[in-house]
Design an enzyme around this catalytic site. Sequence first.
Site, PDB file in Angstrom:
ATOM      1  N   GLU A  83      58.752 -77.200  69.029  1.00  0.00           N
ATOM      2  CA  GLU A  83      59.453 -77.089  70.300  1.00  0.00           C
ATOM      3  C   GLU A  83      58.862 -78.035  71.357  1.00  0.00           C
ATOM      4  O   GLU A  83      59.596 -78.698  72.080  1.00  0.00           O
ATOM      5  CB  GLU A  83      59.359 -75.628  70.777  1.00  0.00           C
ATOM      6  CG  GLU A  83      59.989 -75.334  72.128  1.00  0.00           C
ATOM      7  CD  GLU A  83      61.509 -75.340  72.082  1.00  0.00           C
ATOM      8  OE1 GLU A  83      62.059 -75.095  70.985  1.00  0.00           O
ATOM      9  OE2 GLU A  83      62.133 -75.604  73.122  1.00  0.00           O
ATOM     10  N   ASP A  84      57.551 -78.085  71.443  1.00  0.00           N
ATOM     11  CA  ASP A  84      56.916 -78.742  72.594  1.00  0.00           C
ATOM     12  C   ASP A  84      56.257 -80.087  72.313  1.00  0.00           C
ATOM     13  O   ASP A  84      55.686 -80.696  73.212  1.00  0.00           O
ATOM     14  CB  ASP A  84      55.826 -77.814  73.197  1.00  0.00           C
ATOM     15  CG  ASP A  84      56.434 -76.523  73.730  1.00  0.00           C
ATOM     16  OD1 ASP A  84      57.649 -76.509  73.990  1.00  0.00           O
ATOM     17  OD2 ASP A  84      55.685 -75.537  73.895  1.00  0.00           O
TER      18      ASP A  84
END
Length: 404
Positions: A83-84
Amino acid sequence: MLNKSETVYTIDSLIQKILDDEKQYDLSKIISAYEFAAKAHANQVRSSGEPYITHPVAVAYILLELGMDTDTICAALLHDVVEDTDTTLEELRKLFGQDVAMLVDGVTKLGKIPLFTKEEQQAENVRKILLAMSQDIRVIIIKLCDRLHNMRTLQFRPAYKQRNTALETMNIYAPIAHRLGIRTIKDEIEDLAFRYLDPYAYAEIEQMLKIRSDERQAFINSIKEQIAKRFVEMGLPEPQMSGRVKSVYGIYRKAFIKGKGLDEVYDIYAVRIIVNTVNECYNALGIIHDMFKPIPNRFKDYIATPKANMYQSLHTTVIGREGIPFEVQIRTVDMNYTAEYGIAAHWKYKESGSGQVAAGDEAKKLSWLRQILEWQQDMSDNKEFLNAIKSDLDMFSDSVYCFT
Ligand code: MN
């Protein structure tokens, strides 16, 4: 609970806990996952100002406390990298295998479900979560621990975020934790959410619990001594016993929602008796009712009729010598594992040496999953479904069981 929000878990404390655990872990795989995640998140910080990696390490630590397996711990360390950061699932698959990649993918997808919306949609969201869970239940267990750590560190977030996250926790994650029987997580996220949603009520109950808490502790201790003495007099082994204080939100539910005064919440304090067999449970109940006067209609047999989340125990409320009512919970060692860890007990007590708990465990886990899915299909409309998970706790609370 407050001190937990100040604890910063480090990789060293995680490694130490793994080494101390009687369960076998693949330590080198876990350390590789940590090194990969630490590198990927290298320049990121949390709202608290701490390096981002402290968050996945804390989530991994909580999962370790639940007794989850190596792949779950690795996935927890890696849960935010897709996700990051620039990391791809393919990379994770190559380095850590299909299972870890699949778990990270599941957690990432769960994170993308927009949860804080209208009530109707909320139910749909819970459905989606349960569906994701049906593929591998470890995904939702990671997500619950992720949420627990975010709740513990919520003070660093802006006020509107605090409220939204607390509401989402109360409406969606706490009911799921309850449904899975993971009481340790459910109680903590519920209390944390309650603190942000109604700080005044929270402070009032906390204050009430503080007053005369020493006296109450002494009362519970004397009850435990009396019970132990009676068991010994009867030539029975001294049972394992513990005192329990009801959670802040648990008291709020009973006192405020059901319109009872705090004096009428009989189970603020409870004594738990843990024995080895079901027979010993009923035997212990007989002894307790012989020693103390039971309050009518307060006996519940969750052994014969388990709660929907597999919880099993005998509950009775009796009156002590000083005229003070208290609840007694009686259960076996196995039932106690299930009461504390719910479905996670399957991982915690599997491969744990004795092997006794593991007997029939796989079957139990499967029947659990089946029940959850059936229960999900039964609910034809969303609102009904949402109400069902919210009121789950009360499902049997009005039942009265008689025994001779
Ligand atoms: Mn996270």
